[in-house]
Design an enzyme around this catalytic site. Sequence first.
Site, PDB file in Angstrom:
ATOM      1  N   HIS A 241      53.976  75.205 -43.194  1.00 15.49           N
ATOM      2  CA  HIS A 241      53.234  74.556 -44.279  1.00 15.49           C
ATOM      3  C   HIS A 241      54.169  74.270 -45.443  1.00 15.49           C
ATOM      4  O   HIS A 241      55.037  75.093 -45.757  1.00 15.49           O
ATOM      5  CB  HIS A 241      52.079  75.467 -44.721  1.00 15.49           C
ATOM      6  CG  HIS A 241      51.090  74.757 -45.581  1.00 15.49           C
ATOM      7  ND1 HIS A 241      51.329  74.517 -46.908  1.00 15.49           N
ATOM      8  CD2 HIS A 241      49.888  74.201 -45.300  1.00 15.49           C
ATOM      9  CE1 HIS A 241      50.297  73.837 -47.408  1.00 15.49           C
ATOM     10  NE2 HIS A 241      49.408  73.645 -46.449  1.00 15.49           N
ATOM     11  N   ARG A 283      51.190  69.718 -43.689  1.00 18.88           N
ATOM     12  CA  ARG A 283      51.391  70.216 -42.323  1.00 18.88           C
ATOM     13  C   ARG A 283      51.068  69.110 -41.320  1.00 18.88           C
ATOM     14  O   ARG A 283      50.380  68.138 -41.657  1.00 18.88           O
ATOM     15  CB  ARG A 283      50.579  71.476 -42.050  1.00 18.88           C
ATOM     16  CG  ARG A 283      49.165  71.472 -42.542  1.00 18.88           C
ATOM     17  CD  ARG A 283      48.508  72.801 -42.234  1.00 18.88           C
ATOM     18  NE  ARG A 283      47.295  72.968 -43.031  1.00 18.88           N
ATOM     19  CZ  ARG A 283      46.268  73.700 -42.655  1.00 18.88           C
ATOM     20  NH1 ARG A 283      46.303  74.335 -41.510  1.00 18.88           N
ATOM     21  NH2 ARG A 283      45.203  73.824 -43.425  1.00 18.88           N
ATOM     22  N   LYS A 286      47.838  66.594 -40.714  1.00 14.45           N
ATOM     23  CA  LYS A 286      46.897  66.707 -41.832  1.00 14.45           C
ATOM     24  C   LYS A 286      47.097  65.491 -42.744  1.00 14.45           C
ATOM     25  O   LYS A 286      47.901  64.614 -42.465  1.00 14.45           O
ATOM     26  CB  LYS A 286      47.100  68.030 -42.579  1.00 14.45           C
ATOM     27  CG  LYS A 286      46.849  69.246 -41.742  1.00 14.45           C
ATOM     28  CD  LYS A 286      45.388  69.686 -41.555  1.00 14.45           C
ATOM     29  CE  LYS A 286      44.446  69.575 -42.675  1.00 14.45           C
ATOM     30  NZ  LYS A 286      43.710  70.786 -42.980  1.00 14.45           N
ATOM     31  N   ASP A 289      48.700  64.340 -49.553  1.00 18.99           N
ATOM     32  CA  ASP A 289      48.086  64.963 -50.742  1.00 18.99           C
ATOM     33  C   ASP A 289      49.165  65.003 -51.828  1.00 18.99           C
ATOM     34  O   ASP A 289      50.310  65.411 -51.566  1.00 18.99           O
ATOM     35  CB  ASP A 289      47.635  66.378 -50.332  1.00 18.99           C
ATOM     36  CG  ASP A 289      47.160  67.251 -51.492  1.00 18.99           C
ATOM     37  OD1 ASP A 289      47.448  66.937 -52.662  1.00 18.99           O
ATOM     38  OD2 ASP A 289      46.506  68.280 -51.209  1.00 18.99           O
ATOM     39  N   CYS A 291      49.962  66.925 -54.229  1.00 19.45           N
ATOM     40  CA  CYS A 291      50.689  68.140 -54.619  1.00 19.45           C
ATOM     41  C   CYS A 291      51.927  68.372 -53.739  1.00 19.45           C
ATOM     42  O   CYS A 291      52.899  68.991 -54.165  1.00 19.45           O
ATOM     43  CB  CYS A 291      49.800  69.370 -54.633  1.00 19.45           C
ATOM     44  SG  CYS A 291      49.168  69.874 -53.037  1.00 19.45           S
ATOM     45  N   TYR A 292      51.915  67.834 -52.502  1.00 19.21           N
ATOM     46  CA  TYR A 292      53.077  68.017 -51.628  1.00 19.21           C
ATOM     47  C   TYR A 292      54.257  67.138 -52.053  1.00 19.21           C
ATOM     48  O   TYR A 292      55.356  67.275 -51.506  1.00 19.21           O
ATOM     49  CB  TYR A 292      52.710  67.794 -50.165  1.00 19.21           C
ATOM     50  CG  TYR A 292      51.622  68.749 -49.722  1.00 19.21           C
ATOM     51  CD1 TYR A 292      51.790  70.121 -49.868  1.00 19.21           C
ATOM     52  CD2 TYR A 292      50.411  68.290 -49.214  1.00 19.21           C
ATOM     53  CE1 TYR A 292      50.789  71.003 -49.515  1.00 19.21           C
ATOM     54  CE2 TYR A 292      49.396  69.171 -48.846  1.00 19.21           C
ATOM     55  CZ  TYR A 292      49.596  70.530 -49.012  1.00 19.21           C
ATOM     56  OH  TYR A 292      48.604  71.410 -48.668  1.00 19.21           O
ATOM     57  N   ASP A 348      44.859  64.918 -55.749  1.00 16.35           N
ATOM     58  CA  ASP A 348      45.264  64.986 -54.341  1.00 16.35           C
ATOM     59  C   ASP A 348      45.339  63.543 -53.788  1.00 16.35           C
ATOM     60  O   ASP A 348      46.399  63.051 -53.410  1.00 16.35           O
ATOM     61  CB  ASP A 348      44.197  65.860 -53.653  1.00 16.35           C
ATOM     62  CG  ASP A 348      44.130  65.788 -52.152  1.00 16.35           C
ATOM     63  OD1 ASP A 348      44.767  64.908 -51.582  1.00 16.35           O
ATOM     64  OD2 ASP A 348      43.414  66.609 -51.549  1.00 16.35           O
ATOM     65  N   ASP A 355      42.840  67.330 -61.328  1.00 13.35           N
ATOM     66  CA  ASP A 355      42.826  68.722 -61.796  1.00 13.35           C
ATOM     67  C   ASP A 355      44.230  69.059 -62.290  1.00 13.35           C
ATOM     68  O   ASP A 355      45.180  68.311 -62.034  1.00 13.35           O
ATOM     69  CB  ASP A 355      42.368  69.684 -60.683  1.00 13.35           C
ATOM     70  CG  ASP A 355      43.254  69.591 -59.450  1.00 13.35           C
ATOM     71  OD1 ASP A 355      44.409  70.043 -59.536  1.00 13.35           O
ATOM     72  OD2 ASP A 355      42.821  69.045 -58.420  1.00 13.35           O
ATOM     73  N   HIS A 358      47.083  69.599 -59.531  1.00 11.41           N
ATOM     74  CA  HIS A 358      47.645  68.365 -58.966  1.00 11.41           C
ATOM     75  C   HIS A 358      48.377  67.554 -60.029  1.00 11.41           C
ATOM     76  O   HIS A 358      49.336  66.852 -59.719  1.00 11.41           O
ATOM     77  CB  HIS A 358      46.556  67.533 -58.275  1.00 11.41           C
ATOM     78  CG  HIS A 358      46.179  68.111 -56.946  1.00 11.41           C
ATOM     79  ND1 HIS A 358      45.139  68.990 -56.795  1.00 11.41           N
ATOM     80  CD2 HIS A 358      46.745  67.972 -55.716  1.00 11.41           C
ATOM     81  CE1 HIS A 358      45.068  69.368 -55.524  1.00 11.41           C
ATOM     82  NE2 HIS A 358      46.030  68.769 -54.845  1.00 11.41           N
TER      83      HIS A 358
HETATM   84  C1  FPP Z   1      46.318  74.912 -47.198  1.00 10.09           C
HETATM   85  O1  FPP Z   1      45.363  74.290 -47.868  1.00 10.09           O
HETATM   86  C2  FPP Z   1      47.194  75.604 -48.212  1.00 10.09           C
HETATM   87  C3  FPP Z   1      47.815  76.730 -47.994  1.00 10.09           C
HETATM   88  C4  FPP Z   1      47.654  77.422 -46.705  1.00 10.09           C
HETATM   89  C5  FPP Z   1      48.743  77.383 -49.016  1.00 10.09           C
HETATM   90  C6  FPP Z   1      49.592  76.427 -49.754  1.00 10.09           C
HETATM   91  C7  FPP Z   1      50.679  77.083 -50.507  1.00 10.09           C
HETATM   92  C8  FPP Z   1      51.224  76.505 -51.580  1.00 10.09           C
HETATM   93  C9  FPP Z   1      50.777  75.165 -52.073  1.00 10.09           C
HETATM   94  C10 FPP Z   1      52.369  77.167 -52.290  1.00 10.09           C
HETATM   95  C11 FPP Z   1      51.962  77.781 -53.571  1.00 10.09           C
HETATM   96  C12 FPP Z   1      53.162  78.308 -54.235  1.00 10.09           C
HETATM   97  C13 FPP Z   1      53.209  79.275 -55.162  1.00 10.09           C
HETATM   98  C14 FPP Z   1      54.487  79.583 -55.824  1.00 10.09           C
HETATM   99  C15 FPP Z   1      52.021  80.049 -55.536  1.00 10.09           C
HETATM  100  P1  FPP Z   1      44.470  73.140 -47.201  1.00 10.09           P
HETATM  101  O2  FPP Z   1      44.099  73.492 -45.807  1.00 10.09           O
HETATM  102  O3  FPP Z   1      43.343  72.893 -48.150  1.00 10.09           O
HETATM  103  O4  FPP Z   1      45.430  71.888 -47.279  1.00 10.09           O
HETATM  104  P2  FPP Z   1      46.202  71.069 -46.142  1.00 10.09           P
HETATM  105  O5  FPP Z   1      45.176  70.416 -45.309  1.00 10.09           O
HETATM  106  O6  FPP Z   1      46.977  70.065 -46.936  1.00 10.09           O
HETATM  107  O7  FPP Z   1      47.068  72.028 -45.397  1.00 10.09           O
HETATM  108 ZN    ZN Z   2      46.875  69.373 -52.989  1.00 18.21          ZN
END
Ligand code: FPP
Ligand code: ZN
Length: 438
Positions: A241, A283, A286, A289, A291-292, A348, A355, A358
């Site tokens: 991830h 990932r 998926k 978004d 934030c990535y 996102d 928010d 993001h």
């Molecule tokens: C999945 O969310 C998200 C996670 C499993 C954790 C993500 C971790 C970070 C963003 C790092 C944070 C860093 C610090 C320093 C605290 P989702 O299933 O909603 O999103 P997805 O579909 O994009 O994977």
């Molecule tokens: Zn996000």
Amino acid sequence: MSQPRRSPHDSYETETTDHQIDTETILLKHLPLNPDSPSPLQKDAHLQFLVRNLIQGFPSRYIGQDASQPWLLYWTLQSFSVMGVGMDPNNKQKAIDTIMAWQHQNGGFGGGPGQAAHLLPTYAAVCALAIVGRPGPGGGWDQIDREKMYEFFISVKQSDGAFLVAHHAEVDVRGTYCLLVAAHLLNILTPELLEGVPASIMSCQTYEGGFSSASQPYFSPEPEGPPTLLDSPRPPLGEAHGGYTFCSSCPSVQKPSLNFKTLLRWLVQMQGSEIELGGFKGRTNKLVDGCYSWWVGGCFALLSSLGIVGAHGQDEAWNDVDDSVWDRAALQRYILCAAQHPAGGLRDKPPKPADSYHTLYCLAGLSTAQHNIFLSSTRQDAIFRCWKTPPESTHEQLRQACFAHSLSWTEEEGTSRILGVQNNRMVIYCAFFHGRSD
Ligand code: FPP
Ligand code: ZN
């Protein structure tokens, strides 16, 4: 202009493929007519959004976010920083006093006054204080109890090099990252804290090349037998991830022996196609978004610091790879055209609301897409020369090396690429400790 191609699929319809198709349909509407003239960054609207959000706090239905108070403040202050906006002394003092009320009597910071210490809010509080705090009475920086903080850090350390995020809680590579950044900023990093950390991080790299949240620290082939600590390899727990990969990729003075080739390939594959406006996903399979933009986009600078991406005269592990492995202009397009909410703040993806989380990580992603930063050995040498006396102990040596390392992020002259108008320019964002580097 021809329409960008839809993502290929195997005609087996699932919720995942439906979401992908819907996302592409929406993003297509945000493609700018001229790819070089994206929507300008609405800095004022974003600042107003952040301030409004901070003052209102989390809405009451978000009661579960009560332990995230340091995060809300950190996202706000760091967004100000990355936009190059300063604060007046009154507001700084208010922020300092608010942060200090989260310090736990036994060390570390909790998610709010009276809450148990936890590595994640500790990171957010220390980074927020690094922005608004100052040395001296009432400045916050000298009122952090470093001794107790260190005791807290040692108390959550595990024998395999991982860290519990809090007492009686789980291990998570985010905790390792948060602890190392806080220890680094507070000058309490020691070889003891670092012991086993590289091996524990390395064990989280999955077959895909990215990192998962943790690895299986103990393995017992006999169901009845006592758990046995495996040397190597320890099986990763879960899926690669972007968030965990960012936390795992942070450079330290010790060069970890990760599989860089699969890591770089995985990072590159996280960038969406033209129809996804070049945003990043977190990932495989998926959705993109905003934030990535930071969690994944920010990793390229980290790899470059290890000599993997770009040629900056470092010892290069894979020197046929240059900066063009990812599309910096496309990421800027996603952030400006899709992630900006018309009413202020970033998000996102459309049609989601904005928010503060993001907002920060989209702006940080914009910065990383605009500026080609690298670790300058010239700057590092100059920093070393600032110490009048050589380090007296291995502790001191480690701390000096860490400071010199993280303060030597530099932008190669003339290499910034700002898509659209100059007002879209962000401050250079240092990839390791989330601080400004200019
Ligand atoms: C999945 O969310 C998200 C996670 C499993 C954790 C993500 C971790 C970070 C963003 C790092 C944070 C860093 C610090 C320093 C605290 P989702 O299933 O909603 O999103 P997805 O579909 O994009 O994977
Ligand atoms: Zn996000």
